[in-house]
Design an enzyme around this catalytic site. Structure first.
Site, PDB file in Angstrom:
ATOM      1  N   CYS A   2       0.720  -1.191   0.114  1.00  0.00           N
ATOM      2  CA  CYS A   2      -0.134   0.128   0.015  1.00  0.00           C
ATOM      3  C   CYS A   2       0.788   1.293   0.066  1.00  0.00           C
ATOM      4  O   CYS A   2       2.071   1.178   0.336  1.00  0.00           O
ATOM      5  CB  CYS A   2      -0.915  -0.076   1.276  1.00  0.00           C
ATOM      6  SG  CYS A   2      -1.902  -1.495   1.349  1.00  0.00           S
ATOM      7  N   ARG A  27       3.297   1.197  -7.224  1.00  0.00           N
ATOM      8  CA  ARG A  27       3.360   0.159  -6.313  1.00  0.00           C
ATOM      9  C   ARG A  27       2.313  -0.990  -6.283  1.00  0.00           C
ATOM     10  O   ARG A  27       2.510  -1.963  -5.723  1.00  0.00           O
ATOM     11  CB  ARG A  27       3.225   0.683  -4.863  1.00  0.00           C
ATOM     12  CG  ARG A  27       4.323   1.608  -4.562  1.00  0.00           C
ATOM     13  CD  ARG A  27       4.227   2.644  -3.177  1.00  0.00           C
ATOM     14  NE  ARG A  27       4.335   1.491  -2.050  1.00  0.00           N
ATOM     15  CZ  ARG A  27       5.172   1.324  -1.157  1.00  0.00           C
ATOM     16  NH1 ARG A  27       6.242   2.073  -1.643  1.00  0.00           N
ATOM     17  NH2 ARG A  27       5.128   0.733  -0.366  1.00  0.00           N
ATOM     18  N   TRP A  77      -3.692  -2.232  -1.532  1.00  0.00           N
ATOM     19  CA  TRP A  77      -3.581  -3.484  -1.985  1.00  0.00           C
ATOM     20  C   TRP A  77      -4.183  -4.441  -0.819  1.00  0.00           C
ATOM     21  O   TRP A  77      -3.669  -4.707   0.126  1.00  0.00           O
ATOM     22  CB  TRP A  77      -2.103  -3.770  -2.408  1.00  0.00           C
ATOM     23  CG  TRP A  77      -2.008  -5.073  -3.196  1.00  0.00           C
ATOM     24  CD1 TRP A  77      -1.863  -5.076  -4.530  1.00  0.00           C
ATOM     25  CD2 TRP A  77      -1.777  -6.489  -2.802  1.00  0.00           C
ATOM     26  NE1 TRP A  77      -1.757  -6.604  -4.802  1.00  0.00           N
ATOM     27  CE2 TRP A  77      -1.569  -7.145  -3.795  1.00  0.00           C
ATOM     28  CE3 TRP A  77      -1.508  -7.091  -1.276  1.00  0.00           C
ATOM     29  CZ2 TRP A  77      -1.411  -8.905  -3.689  1.00  0.00           C
ATOM     30  CZ3 TRP A  77      -1.337  -8.443  -1.248  1.00  0.00           C
ATOM     31  CH2 TRP A  77      -1.286  -9.219  -2.332  1.00  0.00           C
ATOM     32  N   ASN A 103      -0.586   0.887   6.365  1.00  0.00           N
ATOM     33  CA  ASN A 103       0.246   0.019   5.667  1.00  0.00           C
ATOM     34  C   ASN A 103       0.783  -1.244   6.527  1.00  0.00           C
ATOM     35  O   ASN A 103       1.127  -0.778   7.812  1.00  0.00           O
ATOM     36  CB  ASN A 103       1.617   0.497   4.982  1.00  0.00           C
ATOM     37  CG  ASN A 103       1.071   1.535   3.851  1.00  0.00           C
ATOM     38  OD1 ASN A 103       0.087   1.645   3.621  1.00  0.00           O
ATOM     39  ND2 ASN A 103       2.004   2.124   3.373  1.00  0.00           N
ATOM     40  N   GLY A 104       0.621  -2.139   6.500  1.00  0.00           N
ATOM     41  CA  GLY A 104       1.032  -3.342   7.537  1.00  0.00           C
ATOM     42  C   GLY A 104      -0.178  -4.419   7.572  1.00  0.00           C
ATOM     43  O   GLY A 104      -0.911  -4.544   6.934  1.00  0.00           O
ATOM     44  N   GLU A 479      13.915 -16.363 -14.593  1.00  0.00           N
ATOM     45  CA  GLU A 479      13.393 -14.988 -14.530  1.00  0.00           C
ATOM     46  C   GLU A 479      12.667 -14.845 -15.813  1.00  0.00           C
ATOM     47  O   GLU A 479      11.482 -14.019 -15.706  1.00  0.00           O
ATOM     48  CB  GLU A 479      14.671 -14.014 -14.685  1.00  0.00           C
ATOM     49  CG  GLU A 479      14.228 -12.486 -14.792  1.00  0.00           C
ATOM     50  CD  GLU A 479      13.586 -12.062 -13.396  1.00  0.00           C
ATOM     51  OE1 GLU A 479      13.085 -10.730 -13.745  1.00  0.00           O
ATOM     52  OE2 GLU A 479      13.331 -12.689 -12.679  1.00  0.00           O
ATOM     53  N   LYS A 483       8.598 -13.471 -15.542  1.00  0.00           N
ATOM     54  CA  LYS A 483       8.207 -12.218 -16.163  1.00  0.00           C
ATOM     55  C   LYS A 483       6.989 -12.577 -17.241  1.00  0.00           C
ATOM     56  O   LYS A 483       6.033 -11.767 -17.349  1.00  0.00           O
ATOM     57  CB  LYS A 483       9.330 -11.539 -17.381  1.00  0.00           C
ATOM     58  CG  LYS A 483      10.260 -10.866 -16.585  1.00  0.00           C
ATOM     59  CD  LYS A 483       9.757  -9.604 -16.028  1.00  0.00           C
ATOM     60  CE  LYS A 483      10.409  -9.203 -14.932  1.00  0.00           C
ATOM     61  NZ  LYS A 483      10.273  -9.902 -13.527  1.00  0.00           N
ATOM     62  N   GLU A 486       4.061 -13.290 -14.947  1.00  0.00           N
ATOM     63  CA  GLU A 486       3.565 -11.838 -14.401  1.00  0.00           C
ATOM     64  C   GLU A 486       2.696 -10.880 -15.530  1.00  0.00           C
ATOM     65  O   GLU A 486       1.493 -10.436 -15.076  1.00  0.00           O
ATOM     66  CB  GLU A 486       5.004 -10.964 -14.086  1.00  0.00           C
ATOM     67  CG  GLU A 486       5.503 -11.617 -12.623  1.00  0.00           C
ATOM     68  CD  GLU A 486       6.527 -10.792 -12.304  1.00  0.00           C
ATOM     69  OE1 GLU A 486       6.849 -10.550 -11.089  1.00  0.00           O
ATOM     70  OE2 GLU A 486       7.419 -10.293 -13.244  1.00  0.00           O
ATOM     71  N   HIS A 502      11.903 -36.386 -15.600  1.00  0.00           N
ATOM     72  CA  HIS A 502      11.720 -36.727 -14.307  1.00  0.00           C
ATOM     73  C   HIS A 502      10.222 -36.097 -14.068  1.00  0.00           C
ATOM     74  O   HIS A 502       9.735 -36.031 -12.866  1.00  0.00           O
ATOM     75  CB  HIS A 502      12.485 -36.223 -13.254  1.00  0.00           C
ATOM     76  CG  HIS A 502      13.798 -37.002 -13.355  1.00  0.00           C
ATOM     77  ND1 HIS A 502      14.269 -38.087 -13.245  1.00  0.00           N
ATOM     78  CD2 HIS A 502      15.024 -36.329 -13.838  1.00  0.00           C
ATOM     79  CE1 HIS A 502      15.285 -38.549 -13.434  1.00  0.00           C
ATOM     80  NE2 HIS A 502      15.938 -37.335 -13.658  1.00  0.00           N
ATOM     81  N   LYS A 590       4.375  -3.549  -6.482  1.00  0.00           N
ATOM     82  CA  LYS A 590       5.949  -3.208  -6.639  1.00  0.00           C
ATOM     83  C   LYS A 590       6.859  -3.687  -5.346  1.00  0.00           C
ATOM     84  O   LYS A 590       7.647  -4.335  -5.320  1.00  0.00           O
ATOM     85  CB  LYS A 590       6.120  -2.022  -7.054  1.00  0.00           C
ATOM     86  CG  LYS A 590       7.402  -1.538  -7.196  1.00  0.00           C
ATOM     87  CD  LYS A 590       7.884  -2.414  -8.586  1.00  0.00           C
ATOM     88  CE  LYS A 590       9.439  -1.839  -9.147  1.00  0.00           C
ATOM     89  NZ  LYS A 590       9.967  -2.731 -10.167  1.00  0.00           N
TER      90      LYS A 590
END
Length: 595
Positions: A2, A27, A77, A103-104, A479, A483, A486, A502, A590
């Site tokens: 947030c 964010r 968020w 926030n938290g 990575e 990406k 996401e 496997h 973010k």
């Protein structure tokens, strides 16, 4: 995750909050709101589950209301409670006199809520943050001072917080922090607080960061309290971030801009570090002792960068290395003679910060690799190395990954020289190779522009992707898969190429996209043949002769870094074709400040 902004300014607070909240959009958020004091003393709360534009519309409907300079704002968020207007911040107490943004996480919210409800408080939402409003309300009964009330209320809370509290009538604002970032600044235009410097950077020259347990009143004298006692404010830090750093200019989205910035920022990072690599000075200047093993802790992209650095330490220094997902660190047993490398772009990643408190790092020196030298992680660590990527607005990391790899690799080479595990001559040759990385990234960008669009056209209807690599190529494949999932919301699995037989080989059928990051491992060709024989559609990123020829140094200990750019371009291009928002992927933020 947030975002918070608060101000007491000489002009209407709405003018600052609307700009600051836009600066916090990157964010990630699913609702936004403000509490503003009108000239008559009343506080008006405006909240929406739309974007900032929806809040602008609400503010426009209040054009006849004259506001003072006191106000608080928030981008949320969701964690506790669904995405609704009622659940959006700011929250209020029973009287409407206290408005809070938070926030938290309040870990004992359920027990506090039950206690407050029995005492007669009425709750409007299931959100844990609302508990704070009623706690402060209780402490203000009988005319209690706002700052004292905030301190006493928080003494009953377990969890993490960065909060801003607006008092109706007086327009006073108190802010407090524990385990979540918050900074304050005094300027000629007034006083500001924010969870992210981006929100207020346009108006400030310097700022002060709250330590855990601090409560500060936003006034020109900044009444600063810790554990209920008035203390001197900490030293101020310079603000080097300006709005022009985050303008789009001619780009359609931030991710495109930040992908293109990578050669430049890579060169800048190297210019700042390279002189201390081959002589060991970069490591020695940190003041850390020699280590016999390395533990890397991170999440997501930062963990992928950490794996690149881990591979380098193993191959060059013959040192044992473990890499740990931060959210699982509590189960780890610390090794003797261990250095803990904690990697976090924001330096506020809650899982990484909690890992720093776990037994995994007991007795170990902690080295933070972050893009924010003023972050909580930086303050907790024994030493800090900045990746110096500059502002990154796109939620999906791009240039911060490259800068983490470069700065982490340079530092570890320097450490190995200082510990006599690598000769100065060998390090000098590696420095020469590092100097070529910016040009390699620029060349990779040129290749990607031509090679990726036809691949995207072919794969636009693909349900999912498999990314494979071996050795130093594997973290880059991971990575690339991250990406793609996401940005496109398509499944993408990364696995070591040798692991295909496997289990993951069952996923391969005719036309299944297989993205191969080729770092020159001799056994990789056999693994590629395994998927090709099952009808997989192979795309290789590697040296000359590959589908996307972007790797010109397969022996580099930091791996095929040139593959980074086409992997990012593939994810972005496919996402745009599918109509996705590449700067603000759904459900993601973010700076991940919740566990």
């Amino acid at each position: 995750m947030c975002g918070i902004i608060a101000c007491r300014t000489h002009r209407p607070a709405s003018e600052y909050l609307r700009i600051g909240l836009r600066r916090l959009e990157y964010r990630g958020y699913d609702s936004v709101g403000v509490a503003l004091q009108a000239v008559g003393g009343d506080v008006l709360r405006l909240r929406t589950i739309g974007r900032i534009n929806s809040l602008e519309t609400l503010l426009g409907q209040c054009a006849e209301t004259e506001f003072t300079g006191a106000g608080i704002g928030h981008t949320r968020w969701a964690t506790h409670g669904s995405v609704t207007e009622d659940n959006a911040h700011p929250h209020a107490d029973c009287t409407g006199e206290i408005s809070v943004v938070h926030n938290g996480i309040i870990e004992n919210a359920a027990s506090l809520r039950a206690e407050l409800a029995c005492a007669g408080h009425s709750f409007a939402t299931p959100v844990d943050s609302e508990v704070l409003c009623h706690l402060i309300e209780d402490e203000r009964l009988g005319g209690g001072d706002l700052v004292d009330a905030v301190h006493k209320a928080l003494s009953r809370v377990q969890g993490s917080w960065a909060i801003a509290v607006l008092e109706e009538g007086t327009g006073r604002i108190a802010v407090a922090a524990k385990g979540s970032p918050l900074l304050v600044a005094h300027t000629d235009q007034g006083d500001f607080a924010a969870s992210d410097i981006a929100a207020i950077a346009d108006w400030i020259d310097e700022f002060r960061v709250l330590e855990d347990g601090d409560v500060v009143e936003l006034t020109n004298t900044q009444r600063w309290c810790h554990a209920g006692v008035v203390v001197s404010p900490p030293m101020a830090s310079r603000c080097d971030w300006r709005s022009e750093d985050v303008e789009l200019h001619d780009y359609t989205d931030y991710m495109a801009k930040e992908i293109d910035e990578q050669p430049h920022v890579a060169a800048r990072v190297l210019d700042g570090l390279i002189g201390g690599v081959a002589n060991g000075r970069l490591w020695n200047d940190l003041g850390l002792p020699a280590f016999g093993r390395l533990q890397v802790i991170g999440c997501g992209t930062s963990l992928n960068a950490g794996n690149v650095i881990a591979n380098l330490v193993r191959s060059l220094g013959a040192l044992p290395v473990t890499t740990v997902v931060a959210s699982e660190a509590a189960a780890q047993v610390p090794d003797p003679d261990q250095l803990c490398l904690a990697v976090s772009q924001s330096g506020e990643t809650a899982d990484v910060l909690r890992a720093m408190e776990s037994s995994a790092v007991d007795g170990s020196y902690v080295l933070a690799l972050t893009n924010n030298s003023h972050s909580t992680l930086a303050r907790l660590a024994d030493a800090v190395i900045e990746c110096s990527a500059g502002p990154e607005i796109g939620v999906a990391a791009s240039k911060t990954f490259v800068c983490q790899v470069i700065s982490g690799s340079a530092l570890m080479i320097s450490a190995l020289v200082a510990m006599n595990r690598l000769s100065a001559g060998a390090a000098t040759r590696l420095v020469d190779d590092l100097r070529r990385v910016p040009d390699q990234l620029a060349a990779a960008s040129t290749v990607a522009r031509g090679a990726i669009p036809p691949i995207v056209d072919e794969f636009v209807d693909a349900d999912g992707f498999i990314f494979i690599g071996r050795g130093s190529g594997l973290p880059y494949a991971a990575e690339g898969a991250l990406k793609l999932k996401e940005l496109t919301y398509r499944w993408a699995e990364c696995c070591p190429a040798g692991e295909l037989k496997h289990g993951p080989l069952a996923l391969v059928g005719p036309g299944t996209p297989i993205v191969v990051v080729d770092s020159g491992e001799p056994k990789l060709a056999c693994n590629v043949a395994e998927v090709a024989s099952r009808g997989g559609r192979i795309v290789t990123l590697g040296p000359a002769g590959s589908s996307v020829p972007v790797v010109d140094n397969v022996s580099a200990p930091w791996g095929p870094i040139g593959a980074t750019v086409p992997l990012q371009v593939l994810a972005r291009s496919l996402a745009l074709t599918l109509g996705r928002d590449v700067d603000k992927p759904r459900n993601l933020a973010k700076s991940v400040t919740v566990e």
